[in-house]
Design an enzyme around this catalytic site. Structure first.
Site, mmCIF file in Angstrom:
data_model
loop_
_atom_site.group_PDB
_atom_site.id
_atom_site.type_symbol
_atom_site.label_atom_id
_atom_site.label_comp_id
_atom_site.label_asym_id
_atom_site.label_seq_id
_atom_site.Cartn_x
_atom_site.Cartn_y
_atom_site.Cartn_z
ATOM 1 N N ARG A 27 0.821 -1.211 0.000
ATOM 2 C CA ARG A 27 0.000 0.000 0.000
ATOM 3 C C ARG A 27 0.854 1.260 0.000
ATOM 4 N NH1 ARG A 27 -4.253 -1.903 4.622
ATOM 5 N NH2 ARG A 27 -5.284 -3.560 3.458
ATOM 6 N N ARG A 31 -3.379 6.350 1.151
ATOM 7 C CA ARG A 31 -3.973 7.483 1.856
ATOM 8 C C ARG A 31 -3.049 8.159 2.848
ATOM 9 N NH1 ARG A 31 -9.419 4.770 3.922
ATOM 10 N NH2 ARG A 31 -7.999 2.984 4.091
ATOM 11 N N ARG A 40 -7.146 11.324 -5.416
ATOM 12 C CA ARG A 40 -8.379 10.596 -5.117
ATOM 13 C C ARG A 40 -9.576 11.542 -5.163
ATOM 14 N NH1 ARG A 40 -10.116 6.254 -1.609
ATOM 15 N NH2 ARG A 40 -12.395 6.325 -1.630
ATOM 16 N N ASP A 77 -7.056 -2.807 -7.190
ATOM 17 C CA ASP A 77 -7.703 -3.404 -6.025
ATOM 18 C C ASP A 77 -7.818 -4.900 -6.250
ATOM 19 O OD1 ASP A 77 -9.287 -2.559 -3.452
ATOM 20 O OD2 ASP A 77 -10.494 -4.118 -4.405
ATOM 21 N N TYR A 154 -15.173 -12.412 -0.097
ATOM 22 C CA TYR A 154 -15.928 -11.186 -0.334
ATOM 23 C C TYR A 154 -17.177 -11.458 -1.169
ATOM 24 C CZ TYR A 154 -11.976 -8.459 1.421
ATOM 25 O OH TYR A 154 -10.998 -7.913 2.219
#
Length: 354
Positions: A27, A31, A40, A77, A154
């Site tokens: 990552r 963020r 973003r 992703d 998921y």
């Protein structure tokens, strides 16, 4: 193709000598960087950012402008494949991913298409090609996918889960149905990763985020056997050099020997695993990636320096180590602390390589 100026990461994955331990961060485009948050906001939402090749390229390159990292990783992703299968992926604010159309029945599984990597997933390949062009050979580009088991969690749960109740019900009540889903996902992942290599990815990672929630026999049957099929089925040589693949099962330190036996080139370790113990067990077969606790980056610089020293000493001298965090960097980490971490790995690791 542009010559690769820094192949330290690729050589380490092949257990070849390097001048210092290569480093990248899971990552690393994300963020914790203010420049990422700005892009973003420009994109509007997360999947819009993933689907825009130039913006995905921009956030992939942002950490490389800040830090002397040894690899870039595709900004995307793990849920792109189930999204392309038509499950209606969305990301609610503070809620994580959700699927409008979860997979719960034999009819649901039968209706799932195997996505075309240059069709429904063409935006990922466009991002790979754009990133490779803009990297200009600075460092290698890592492509990736979620593991079939992790994707299935998921898809069956309909999003994130703490208990995995629905997919474990399927596993124990309807194992044939779960195998049918995992078969289709495995075929999809192989096509997807091979397309990434054809588009320019120079190494691959398979993220098995939720393999650690399984018992040992269930892990072998419902996760690792399918990852082994992927290792056997993906392109392992392109552009005149090997394309190494790394497996990362979070919470899977007890299964390192089984993972190494798949024929992969590297194993990712989370921070709960002893790096020295892992090297003693499988270090002659595979390169080890990891494994500093991401929360160490909240600490003062002296503590970060000491933890880097401890992990380098625990692995010891020689080749076969890629330094990384034991999972993704936290979004509220100070970028200056990340920079100190990277600098310390590079400064201290030179002593471990002849």
């Amino acid at each position: 193709m542009t010559p690769l100026l820094n192949d330290r990461y690729l050589r380490a994955l092949l257990r070849q000598p390097v001048d210092q331990t290569p480093i990248w961060m899971m990552r690393q485009a994300g963020r914790y960087l203010p420049e990422y948050r700005a892009v973003r906001a420009q994109a509007g939402d997360f999947m819009a950012l993933c689907r825009h090749a130039e913006l995905a390229c921009e956030v992939t390159l942002q950490p490389l402008r800040r830090y002397p990292l040894d690899a870039a990783i595709l900004f995307s992703d793990i849920l792109t494949i189930p999204d392309a299968m038509g499950l209606g992926l969305s990301f609610g604010s503070g809620e994580g991913p959700r699927f409008a159309n979860p997979v719960r029945s034999a009819r649901d599984v039968a209706a799932l298409p195997v996505p075309d990597p240059e069709g429904e997933l063409g935006y990922v390949m466009n991002a790979v090609r754009t990133i490779r062009r803009e990297l200009k050979g600075q460092v290698p580009l890592i492509g990736f996918s979620g593991s079939p088991w992790t994707l299935a969690t998921y898809m069956v749960e309909g999003g994130s889960s703490k208990t995995f109740t629905l997919i474990k019900q399927m596993l124990y009540r309807e194992p044939a149905l779960l195998h049918a889903l995992l078969d289709k996902l495995t075929d999809s992942v192989i096509l997807y990763l091979n397309a990434q290599v054809a588009a320019g990815a120079q190494a691959l990672m398979l993220f098995d985020t939720w393999g650690g929630v399984l018992s040992t026999p269930a892990y072998q049957t419902f996760s690792l056997d399918y990852m082994a099929r992927i290792v056997a089925g993906v392109t392992r040589h392109a552009e005149g050099r090997p394309v190494p693949i790394t497996l990362f099962t979070k919470g899977g330190g007890q299964w390192l020997e089984r993972m190494a036996a798949t024929g992969c080139d590297g194993l990712g370790l989370d921070w709960t695993q002893s790096l020295g113990d892992a090297r003693a067990r499988v270090g002659q077969q595979v390169t080890l990636q990891g494994n500093m606790d991401p929360s160490v980056l909240y600490a003062d610089p002296e503590t970060i320096t000491a933890e880097v020293a401890r992990l380098l000493a625990e692995f010891g001298p020689g080749c076969g180590h890629v330094f990384n965090l034991g999972h993704g960097i936290h979004q509220d980490v100070d970028p200056e602390r990340a920079g100190h971490f990277i600098a310390e790995v590079q400064r201290q690791s030179r002593a471990y390589h002849g």
